[in-house]
Design an enzyme around this catalytic site. Structure first.
Site, PDB file in Angstrom:
ATOM      1  N   ARG A   1       7.865  44.498  53.231  1.00  0.00           N
ATOM      2  CA  ARG A   1       7.740  44.871  51.815  1.00  0.00           C
ATOM      3  C   ARG A   1       6.858  43.878  51.068  1.00  0.00           C
ATOM      4  O   ARG A   1       6.066  44.258  50.221  1.00  0.00           O
ATOM      5  CB  ARG A   1       9.122  44.951  51.168  1.00  0.00           C
ATOM      6  CG  ARG A   1       9.862  46.230  51.546  1.00  0.00           C
ATOM      7  CD  ARG A   1      11.341  46.118  51.297  1.00  0.00           C
ATOM      8  NE  ARG A   1      11.683  45.928  49.905  1.00  0.00           N
ATOM      9  CZ  ARG A   1      12.834  45.424  49.481  1.00  0.00           C
ATOM     10  NH1 ARG A   1      13.754  45.052  50.352  1.00  0.00           N
ATOM     11  NH2 ARG A   1      13.077  45.304  48.201  1.00  0.00           N
TER      12      ARG A   1
ATOM     13  N   ARG B   1      21.373  47.191  51.041  1.00  0.00           N
ATOM     14  CA  ARG B   1      20.304  48.112  51.396  1.00  0.00           C
ATOM     15  C   ARG B   1      19.727  47.773  52.765  1.00  0.00           C
ATOM     16  O   ARG B   1      19.537  46.598  53.083  1.00  0.00           O
ATOM     17  CB  ARG B   1      19.176  48.031  50.335  1.00  0.00           C
ATOM     18  CG  ARG B   1      19.443  48.875  49.116  1.00  0.00           C
ATOM     19  CD  ARG B   1      18.523  48.589  47.952  1.00  0.00           C
ATOM     20  NE  ARG B   1      17.096  48.499  48.257  1.00  0.00           N
ATOM     21  CZ  ARG B   1      16.140  48.325  47.331  1.00  0.00           C
ATOM     22  NH1 ARG B   1      16.478  48.245  46.050  1.00  0.00           N
ATOM     23  NH2 ARG B   1      14.886  48.235  47.666  1.00  0.00           N
TER      24      ARG B   1
ATOM     25  N   LYS C   1      13.004  43.988  38.539  1.00  0.00           N
ATOM     26  CA  LYS C   1      12.497  45.163  37.801  1.00  0.00           C
ATOM     27  C   LYS C   1      13.645  46.104  37.436  1.00  0.00           C
ATOM     28  O   LYS C   1      13.782  46.531  36.296  1.00  0.00           O
ATOM     29  CB  LYS C   1      11.458  45.941  38.640  1.00  0.00           C
ATOM     30  CG  LYS C   1      10.236  45.122  39.021  1.00  0.00           C
ATOM     31  CD  LYS C   1       9.254  45.932  39.853  1.00  0.00           C
ATOM     32  CE  LYS C   1       9.800  46.364  41.208  1.00  0.00           C
ATOM     33  NZ  LYS C   1      10.086  45.263  42.139  1.00  0.00           N
TER      34      LYS C   1
ATOM     35  N   ARG D   1       2.618  52.016  42.504  1.00  0.00           N
ATOM     36  CA  ARG D   1       2.717  50.973  43.512  1.00  0.00           C
ATOM     37  C   ARG D   1       1.433  50.796  44.303  1.00  0.00           C
ATOM     38  O   ARG D   1       1.358  49.957  45.184  1.00  0.00           O
ATOM     39  CB  ARG D   1       3.812  51.393  44.480  1.00  0.00           C
ATOM     40  CG  ARG D   1       4.941  50.429  44.548  1.00  0.00           C
ATOM     41  CD  ARG D   1       5.738  50.879  45.741  1.00  0.00           C
ATOM     42  NE  ARG D   1       6.742  49.954  46.095  1.00  0.00           N
ATOM     43  CZ  ARG D   1       7.918  49.863  45.512  1.00  0.00           C
ATOM     44  NH1 ARG D   1       8.211  50.617  44.485  1.00  0.00           N
ATOM     45  NH2 ARG D   1       8.789  49.005  45.955  1.00  0.00           N
TER      46      ARG D   1
ATOM     47  N   ARG E   1      21.458  40.496  47.267  1.00  0.00           N
ATOM     48  CA  ARG E   1      21.699  41.716  46.484  1.00  0.00           C
ATOM     49  C   ARG E   1      22.690  42.641  47.184  1.00  0.00           C
ATOM     50  O   ARG E   1      22.678  42.831  48.392  1.00  0.00           O
ATOM     51  CB  ARG E   1      20.393  42.480  46.272  1.00  0.00           C
ATOM     52  CG  ARG E   1      20.664  43.878  45.667  1.00  0.00           C
ATOM     53  CD  ARG E   1      19.441  44.571  45.199  1.00  0.00           C
ATOM     54  NE  ARG E   1      18.377  44.554  46.180  1.00  0.00           N
ATOM     55  CZ  ARG E   1      17.109  44.805  45.882  1.00  0.00           C
ATOM     56  NH1 ARG E   1      16.759  45.081  44.651  1.00  0.00           N
ATOM     57  NH2 ARG E   1      16.202  44.776  46.834  1.00  0.00           N
TER      58      ARG E   1
HETATM   59  P1  AP5 Z   1      16.561  43.868  41.259  1.00  0.00           P
HETATM   60  O1  AP5 Z   1      16.607  44.102  39.787  1.00  0.00           O
HETATM   61  O2  AP5 Z   1      17.320  44.775  42.132  1.00  0.00           O
HETATM   62  O3  AP5 Z   1      15.028  43.704  41.741  1.00  0.00           O
HETATM   63  P2  AP5 Z   1      13.847  44.772  41.849  1.00  0.00           P
HETATM   64  O4  AP5 Z   1      12.625  44.133  41.293  1.00  0.00           O
HETATM   65  O5  AP5 Z   1      14.267  46.087  41.292  1.00  0.00           O
HETATM   66  O6  AP5 Z   1      13.685  44.806  43.415  1.00  0.00           O
HETATM   67  P3  AP5 Z   1      13.594  46.020  44.433  1.00  0.00           P
HETATM   68  O7  AP5 Z   1      13.856  45.415  45.774  1.00  0.00           O
HETATM   69  O8  AP5 Z   1      14.420  47.164  43.995  1.00  0.00           O
HETATM   70  O9  AP5 Z   1      12.112  46.366  44.319  1.00  0.00           O
HETATM   71  P4  AP5 Z   1      11.317  47.118  45.337  1.00  0.00           P
HETATM   72  O10 AP5 Z   1      10.117  47.379  44.516  1.00  0.00           O
HETATM   73  O11 AP5 Z   1      11.077  46.423  46.607  1.00  0.00           O
HETATM   74  O12 AP5 Z   1      12.267  48.373  45.744  1.00  0.00           O
HETATM   75  P5  AP5 Z   1      12.310  49.874  45.290  1.00  0.00           P
HETATM   76  O13 AP5 Z   1      13.701  50.336  45.237  1.00  0.00           O
HETATM   77  O14 AP5 Z   1      11.428  50.107  44.113  1.00  0.00           O
HETATM   78  O15 AP5 Z   1      17.042  42.354  41.497  1.00  0.00           O
HETATM   79  C1  AP5 Z   1      17.179  41.820  42.807  1.00  0.00           C
HETATM   80  C2  AP5 Z   1      18.431  40.931  42.890  1.00  0.00           C
HETATM   81  O16 AP5 Z   1      18.258  39.791  42.062  1.00  0.00           O
HETATM   82  C3  AP5 Z   1      19.717  41.633  42.392  1.00  0.00           C
HETATM   83  O17 AP5 Z   1      20.793  41.216  43.212  1.00  0.00           O
HETATM   84  C4  AP5 Z   1      19.890  41.115  40.959  1.00  0.00           C
HETATM   85  O18 AP5 Z   1      21.232  41.085  40.578  1.00  0.00           O
HETATM   86  C5  AP5 Z   1      19.264  39.727  41.047  1.00  0.00           C
HETATM   87  N1  AP5 Z   1      18.552  39.332  39.840  1.00  0.00           N
HETATM   88  C6  AP5 Z   1      17.687  40.085  39.091  1.00  0.00           C
HETATM   89  N2  AP5 Z   1      17.188  39.376  38.068  1.00  0.00           N
HETATM   90  C7  AP5 Z   1      17.717  38.121  38.182  1.00  0.00           C
HETATM   91  C8  AP5 Z   1      17.561  36.912  37.430  1.00  0.00           C
HETATM   92  N3  AP5 Z   1      16.737  36.835  36.369  1.00  0.00           N
HETATM   93  N4  AP5 Z   1      18.246  35.818  37.842  1.00  0.00           N
HETATM   94  C9  AP5 Z   1      19.061  35.882  38.940  1.00  0.00           C
HETATM   95  N5  AP5 Z   1      19.248  37.000  39.683  1.00  0.00           N
HETATM   96  C10 AP5 Z   1      18.586  38.090  39.312  1.00  0.00           C
HETATM   97  O19 AP5 Z   1      11.576  50.591  46.536  1.00  0.00           O
HETATM   98  C11 AP5 Z   1      12.198  50.641  47.799  1.00  0.00           C
HETATM   99  C12 AP5 Z   1      11.347  51.442  48.753  1.00  0.00           C
HETATM  100  O20 AP5 Z   1      11.189  52.791  48.263  1.00  0.00           O
HETATM  101  C13 AP5 Z   1       9.902  50.954  48.940  1.00  0.00           C
HETATM  102  O21 AP5 Z   1       9.802  49.923  49.893  1.00  0.00           O
HETATM  103  C14 AP5 Z   1       9.216  52.242  49.374  1.00  0.00           C
HETATM  104  O22 AP5 Z   1       9.476  52.522  50.729  1.00  0.00           O
HETATM  105  C15 AP5 Z   1       9.895  53.303  48.528  1.00  0.00           C
HETATM  106  N6  AP5 Z   1       9.202  53.496  47.242  1.00  0.00           N
HETATM  107  C16 AP5 Z   1       9.707  53.292  46.000  1.00  0.00           C
HETATM  108  N7  AP5 Z   1       8.798  53.552  45.056  1.00  0.00           N
HETATM  109  C17 AP5 Z   1       7.676  53.947  45.705  1.00  0.00           C
HETATM  110  C18 AP5 Z   1       6.383  54.332  45.285  1.00  0.00           C
HETATM  111  N8  AP5 Z   1       6.047  54.362  43.979  1.00  0.00           N
HETATM  112  N9  AP5 Z   1       5.472  54.681  46.235  1.00  0.00           N
HETATM  113  C19 AP5 Z   1       5.794  54.663  47.536  1.00  0.00           C
HETATM  114  N10 AP5 Z   1       6.997  54.277  48.009  1.00  0.00           N
HETATM  115  C20 AP5 Z   1       7.931  53.918  47.107  1.00  0.00           C
HETATM  116 MG    MG Z   2      14.727  47.949  42.141  1.00  0.00          MG
END
Ligand code: AP5
Ligand code: MG
Ligand code: ZN
Length: 212
Positions: free
Chosen positions: A171, A160, A13, A88, A127
């Site tokens: 997660r 992270r 994402k 979410r 990552r």
């Molecule tokens: P990446 O693009 O980083 O993936 P992502 O989908 O953004 O994954 P996240 O882990 O960031 O999502 P998340 O929803 O768990 O975390 P968030 O920060 O939102 O890609 C991942 C890896 O793959 C990278 O190394 C990249 O280079 C590689 N990659 C990407 N695309 C690729 C491809 N096509 N081919 C090969 N490699 C590829 O949330 C973290 C925490 O914050 C949550 O757990 C929660 O505690 C809190 N939080 C955030 N938002 C909320 C909310 N709305 N409500 C409540 N709590 C929240």
């Molecule tokens: Mg992300």
């Protein structure tokens, strides 16, 4: 263009949101990044979010919804935005509808990026993130330099805390229980678009662009 990106942890994402933001010229709003930035600055918001994030749980809705409301009211969102990691759960999705109604706008699409759990676990495990600018690397697919310094800003590249095995398991559980219903919510609104996130990142981008 007003978009929401949905999909399991690690599906890409953030990777796609950065590219779409450049391509479409609208801000990328990632609640996860906002929490991590707040934590790096040791603000009250960051410190209150820390224990939830580190253990892989959702930060409570009242904190998150207020944060997003303030952000969407910012004038730079007037021409559109890309939401990454929000909504979410269904309560957040309903709150977003209300916020947008007050602003007199609506979403153009909710894009679901899908991939199997083996793939997302591999992406999360490899990552690495820059502490300074948030740039994302992957030890196999997009390796960071050996000196551990970000080529974009010179910041330290780290893993992270919530990318360690135990938090990842939590997660994925939280995603299944609370976030998957959001996909159905947008299907019900008739604005859901689905892309295959298992492809190379450039192909995923082009698939999204052709859909919107
Ligand atoms: P990446 O693009 O980083 O993936 P992502 O989908 O953004 O994954 P996240 O882990 O960031 O999502 P998340 O929803 O768990 O975390 P968030 O920060 O939102 O890609 C991942 C890896 O793959 C990278 O190394 C990249 O280079 C590689 N990659 C990407 N695309 C690729 C491809 N096509 N081919 C090969 N490699 C590829 O949330 C973290 C925490 O914050 C949550 O757990 C929660 O505690 C809190 N939080 C955030 N938002 C909320 C909310 N709305 N409500 C409540 N709590 C929240
Ligand atoms: Mg992300
Ligand atoms: Zn950097």
């Amino acid at each position: 263009m007003r978009l929401v990106l949905l999909g399991p942890p690690g599906v890409g994402k953030g990777t796609q949101a950065v590219r779409l933001s450049k391509r479409l010229g609208v801000p990328h709003i990632s609640t996860g990044d906002m929490f991590r930035e707040a934590l790096a600055k040791k603000t009250a918001l960051g410190l209150s979010a820390k224990e939830y994030i580190d253990s892989g749980k959702l930060v409570p809705d009242d904190i998150t919804i207020g944060l997003v409301r303030d952000r969407l009211e910012n004038p730079d969102c007037a021409g559109g935005f890309i939401l990454d990691g929000f909504p979410r759960d269904v309560a957040q999705a309903e709150a977003l509808e209300k916020i947008l109604e007050i602003l007199g706008v609506s979403l153009d699409a909710a894009i679901y990026i899908g991939a199997g759990s083996r793939i997302v676990v591999k992406r999360i495990a490899g990552r690495r993130v820059c502490e300074g600018c948030g740039a994302t690397y992957h030890i196999s697919f997009n390796p960071p330099p050996e000196d551990g310094k970000c080529p974009k800003c010179g910041g330290r590249i780290y893993q992270r805390v919530d990318d360690r095995q135990e938090a990842v398991r939590e997660r994925l559980k939280v995603y299944k229980a609370l976030t998957e219903p959001v996909v159905d919510y947008y299907k019900g609104l008739g604005i859901l678009k689905v892309v295959n996130g298992e492809e190379d990142a450039n192909e995923v981008l082009e698939a999204i662009i052709s859909m919107i």
